[in-house]
Write a protein that holds these residues in place. Structure first.
Motif, PDB file in Angstrom:
ATOM      1  N   GLY A  32      -3.254  12.287   3.092  1.00  0.00           N
ATOM      2  CA  GLY A  32      -4.602  11.816   3.379  1.00  0.00           C
ATOM      3  C   GLY A  32      -4.606  10.397   3.919  1.00  0.00           C
ATOM      4  O   GLY A  32      -3.571   9.836   4.313  1.00  0.00           O
ATOM      5  N   ASP A  33      -5.776   9.803   3.934  1.00  0.00           N
ATOM      6  CA  ASP A  33      -5.957   8.449   4.447  1.00  0.00           C
ATOM      7  C   ASP A  33      -5.322   7.442   3.490  1.00  0.00           C
ATOM      8  O   ASP A  33      -5.703   7.384   2.306  1.00  0.00           O
ATOM      9  CB  ASP A  33      -7.451   8.165   4.586  1.00  0.00           C
ATOM     10  N   PRO A  34      -4.362   6.624   3.945  1.00  0.00           N
ATOM     11  CA  PRO A  34      -3.713   5.642   3.057  1.00  0.00           C
ATOM     12  C   PRO A  34      -4.675   4.575   2.533  1.00  0.00           C
ATOM     13  O   PRO A  34      -4.363   3.888   1.559  1.00  0.00           O
ATOM     14  CB  PRO A  34      -2.638   5.015   3.942  1.00  0.00           C
ATOM     15  N   LYS A  35      -5.863   4.447   3.165  1.00  0.00           N
ATOM     16  CA  LYS A  35      -6.825   3.470   2.687  1.00  0.00           C
ATOM     17  C   LYS A  35      -7.432   3.852   1.345  1.00  0.00           C
ATOM     18  O   LYS A  35      -8.199   3.080   0.757  1.00  0.00           O
ATOM     19  CB  LYS A  35      -7.932   3.268   3.730  1.00  0.00           C
ATOM     20  N   ILE A  36      -7.076   5.051   0.857  1.00  0.00           N
ATOM     21  CA  ILE A  36      -7.540   5.460  -0.468  1.00  0.00           C
ATOM     22  C   ILE A  36      -7.042   4.486  -1.534  1.00  0.00           C
ATOM     23  O   ILE A  36      -7.673   4.308  -2.571  1.00  0.00           O
ATOM     24  CB  ILE A  36      -7.079   6.899  -0.788  1.00  0.00           C
TER      25      ILE A  36
ATOM     26  N   ARG B 278       0.821  -1.209   0.000  1.00  0.00           N
ATOM     27  CA  ARG B 278       0.000   0.000   0.000  1.00  0.00           C
ATOM     28  C   ARG B 278       0.858   1.264   0.000  1.00  0.00           C
ATOM     29  O   ARG B 278       0.562   2.237  -0.709  1.00  0.00           O
ATOM     30  CB  ARG B 278      -0.915  -0.007   1.225  1.00  0.00           C
ATOM     31  N   SER B 279       1.935   1.256   0.766  1.00  0.00           N
ATOM     32  CA  SER B 279       2.801   2.432   0.842  1.00  0.00           C
ATOM     33  C   SER B 279       3.442   2.747  -0.509  1.00  0.00           C
ATOM     34  O   SER B 279       3.525   3.908  -0.917  1.00  0.00           O
ATOM     35  CB  SER B 279       3.887   2.210   1.907  1.00  0.00           C
TER      36      SER B 279
ATOM     37  N   TYR C 158       1.659  12.989  -0.133  1.00  0.00           N
ATOM     38  CA  TYR C 158       0.244  12.790   0.167  1.00  0.00           C
ATOM     39  C   TYR C 158       0.058  12.582   1.669  1.00  0.00           C
ATOM     40  O   TYR C 158       0.749  11.776   2.299  1.00  0.00           O
ATOM     41  CB  TYR C 158      -0.285  11.570  -0.595  1.00  0.00           C
TER      42      TYR C 158
ATOM     43  N   TRP D  84      -0.270   8.670  -5.705  1.00  0.00           N
ATOM     44  CA  TRP D  84      -0.704   9.921  -5.101  1.00  0.00           C
ATOM     45  C   TRP D  84       0.449  10.863  -4.756  1.00  0.00           C
ATOM     46  O   TRP D  84       0.227  12.013  -4.430  1.00  0.00           O
ATOM     47  CB  TRP D  84      -1.529   9.625  -3.845  1.00  0.00           C
TER      48      TRP D  84
END
Length: 227
Positions: free
Chosen positions: A188-192, A174-175, A186, A182
């Protein structure tokens, strides 16, 4: 080899000699003795390269070059002429020619230039598209199709798909995807990432809950599996 090469030349002796040489080097040579005839053959046969004399009966080679470029931007064009002045070379290039060779020319040089042009064209074609299974990504137009049907992706979904395919069979966490899609700044929420993966699957997969392409490797990340 056997690539189609169209020779547009009004002097029959030059056509015969050039055709013999190019056939020996593996080219499938088409012939035209005027600009009008050359344009007809371009439309009917779709040659990969056109060898185009400047001084032609009827419309001249510069106009033929211009007309080819209007409808066939991917055809390679080499101008052949007895003219050697820089202004004529510049005019040919400004009309869309890829290369310029002055008569009398060495037939081996002509063959080498055609082969060089074909390599450049092939490299450009490959670099502008990504192909994976039924998917084709046009990197210039930013379009994606599956089985030749265009998909409606957002800019982020397009970039996410591009990165996954470029790293096919490699797990991206994810990272890593967050940084690549992004940006490193970035906040914001990493779950994006997960949200966009789900959206992407809904547009790519036959059954998004059992994906064939964008697979989850639990505890590690996502992987593009080329089927």
């Amino acid at each position: 080899m056997n690539e189609k090469v169209l020779l547009v030349e009004d002097e029959a002796s030059i056509r015969r000699f050039t055709k013999i040489v190019l056939k020996k080097h593996g080219f499938n040579v088409l012939e035209a003795d005027s600009g009008e005839a050359g344009l007809d053959i371009v439309n009917q046969e779709s040659p990969l390269v056109v060898l185009l004399d400047v001084m032609l009966p009827g419309i001249n080679g510069f106009e033929v070059c211009k007309k080819i470029r209007e409808t066939n931007p991917n055809i390679g064009i080499i101008m052949l002429t007895a003219r050697s002045q820089d202004k004529d070379k510049i005019e040919g290039l400004n009309h869309g020619a890829d290369d310029y060779l002055v008569k009398p020319f060495n037939p081996l040089e002509l063959s080498a230039r055609i082969q060089s042009l074909l390599r450049r064209m092939d490299s450009k074609s490959k670099s502008n598209n990504l192909i994976s299974g039924p998917f084709k990504i046009d990197l210039d137009a930013k379009l994606v199709s599956k089985d030749n049907l265009q998909l409606n992706l957002t800019p982020k979904e397009f970039l996410l798909l591009k990165i996954l395919i470029e790293n096919k069979n490699k797990v991206l966490n994810r990272s890593e995807l967050l940084d690549l899609v992004w940006g490193y700044n970035y906040i914001g929420d990493p779950k994006i990432v997960d949200v966009n993966v789900r959206r992407l699957r809904s547009k790519l997969e036959k059954n998004p809950s059992e994906p064939d392409y964008v697979e989850t490797i639990w505890g590690m990340g996502y992987i593009w599996k080329e089927n």
